[in-house]
Motif scaffolding. Structure first.
Motif: not given
Ligand SMILES: [Zn+2]
Length: 151
Positions: A1-27
Motif C-alpha cells: 500500500m502506498d500513500f500520497q499526502v497532499e495539502n498538508g494532510g487535507a487529502r490522502v490518496v491510498l493505493r494498492g492492497r490493504l494488508t498487514e504490511n500496510s503500516n497505516l499507523s504511520s499515517l
C-alpha cells in the motif's frame, strides 16, 4: 500500500492492497483536520488488512474529522461485514457495481452517499456503449452500512 499526502494532510490518496504490511499507523500523525481519504486506488483488502484499518481508524483523535471518498466495492463490502469499520469517519462517496444490459460489461459508477438520500433509489446510469446499466448487487444490502451506522 502506498500513500500520497497532499495539502498538508487535507487529502490522502491510498493505493494498492490493504494488508498487514500496510503500516497505516504511520499515517495518523500526517492527517490534517479535516482530512479526506481517497480510497479509489485500494484494490484488495484481506482480513489482516481489515484489522490494520480498524486499528488505524480507531487511533485517529476524536476531534479530527475524516471523510472517506471514492470507496471501492471491496471497501464497501467490509463496511457491511464489520461493525464500525468506518469508525467516526464519514463515508461521502462509493463505487457501485453495474452490469450493462447491452454489452454485458461490468462497470462501476461513483455515487455520492449524501445525495442518494435515505432509502432512495440509485440514479439511472448509462454504459460507455450507450446501453442501460443495471445495478449488479442488491441495493438494500450494498447500502446497509448507512443504516447500520445510523442505528
Ligand atoms: Zn455497455
Amino acid at each position: 500500500m502506498d500513500f500520497q499526502v497532499e495539502n498538508g494532510g487535507a487529502r490522502v490518496v491510498l493505493r494498492g492492497r490493504l494488508t498487514e504490511n500496510s503500516n497505516l499507523s504511520s499515517l495518523v500523525g500526517k492527517l490534517g483536520n479535516p482530512a479526506v481519504l481517497d480510497l479509489a486506488g485500494v484494490t484488495r483488502i484481506n482480513s489482516y488488512g481489515a484489522r490494520e484499518w480498524l486499528s488505524f481508524i480507531r487511533s485517529i483523535p476524536s476531534g479530527t474529522t475524516v471523510i472517506l471518498e471514492r470507496c471501492p466495492v471491496a471497501f464497501v463490502n467490509q463496511l457491511n461485514m464489520i461493525h464500525d469499520f468506518a469508525g467516526r469517519a464519514v463515508v461521502r462517496s462509493v463505487f457501485v457495481p453495474y452490469l450493462c444490459t447491452r454489452c454485458h460489461e461490468p462497470r462501476e459508477r461513483l455515487v455520492d452517499v449524501s445525495t442518494r438520500g435515505k432509502g432512495g433509489a440509485l440514479q439511472p446510469a448509462t454504459c460507455e456503449c450507450g446501453g442501460e446499466l443495471e445495478p449488479d448487487m442488491l441495493e438494500e444490502q450494498f447500502f446497509a452500512f448507512l443504516t447500520l451506522k445510523a442505528g
